[in-house]
Design a protein around this motif. Structure first.
Motif: not given
Length: 211
Positions: A26-41
């Motif tokens: 759950e903590r990782m899901s929150e901490s990795h949110k920004s890098v995931t959104e950037w990658a998906f862009s």
């Protein structure tokens, strides 16, 4: 901070286990949110794709990807039973509708036919792949012709890393390639049109390749 380290160690980031593993995810899901959104862009999605998330963890990336997939289908795969259950919990509506399926499986032997997915990605799990080159060949096998594969990570080998990252790389024996090594591995596995994206001021990497 000490408590966070304790939860991570108890939860086992390589293969999350127990209640500590669920909390860590759950903590990782929150901490990795920004890098995931950037990658998906970097993806060009039309909404009809069949998508595979390898090492789906707590299911946050699946939920994000589901928001742009309309008529397509998503599969999350993780070899940790704790991750599978948490991903199911966090994506229950899409699972009930048939849009998302989550299974327990390893990248070493993916239970899918050749050319099954238009998009495959892995977020913050490549560090733990047991045999990166052979595992990448397995990913390529299930990727459709002209399909896109992304490796997403918030650190890479030749980035300027924080001391905490350097400690964790050693503690958890993380596989942390340089930018050149990402390219070499993907090329050796048979991928083409390889692009290595980085973000100014960050240690993020998104390795993109096609079949």
């Amino acid at each position: 901070m000490n408590n966070e380290i304790s939860i991570t160690e108890l939860g086992n980031p390589a293969k999350p286990t127990g209640s500590a593993g669920a909390e860590m995810l759950e903590r990782m899901s929150e901490s990795h949110k920004s890098v995931t959104e950037w990658a998906f862009s970097h993806l060009n999605i039309n909404g009809s794709e069949n998508v595979l998330d390898i090492g789906c963890g707590g299911g946050a990336a699946l939920k994000k990807m589901s928001s742009v997939i309309n008529t397509g289908h998503l599969v999350g795969a993780d070899y940790s039973p704790v991750s599978v259950e948490l991903s199911k919990k966090n994506n229950c509506d899409d699972i009930n509708s048939g849009k998302i399926e989550i299974i327990q499986a390893s990248v070493e032997s993916l239970p899918f036919q050749d050319n099954s997915f238009n998009v495959i990605y892995t977020v913050e799990s490549f560090y733990f792949w047991s045999n990166p080159l052979e595992n990448l060949k397995e990913v390529r096998r299930v990727l459709a012709d002209n399909g896109v594969f992304l490796i997403v990570a918030d650190i890479y080998g030749d980035a300027e890393l924080a001391e905490e990252d350097i400690i964790n790389i050693k503690k958890y024996n993380l596989f942390n390639p340089t930018l050149a090594q990402f390219s070499e591995l993907l090329e050796s596995a048979g991928f083409s049109d390889i692009k290595i994206h980085t973000e100014k001021g960050k240690s993020w990497v998104c390795a993109e390749a096609k079949k």
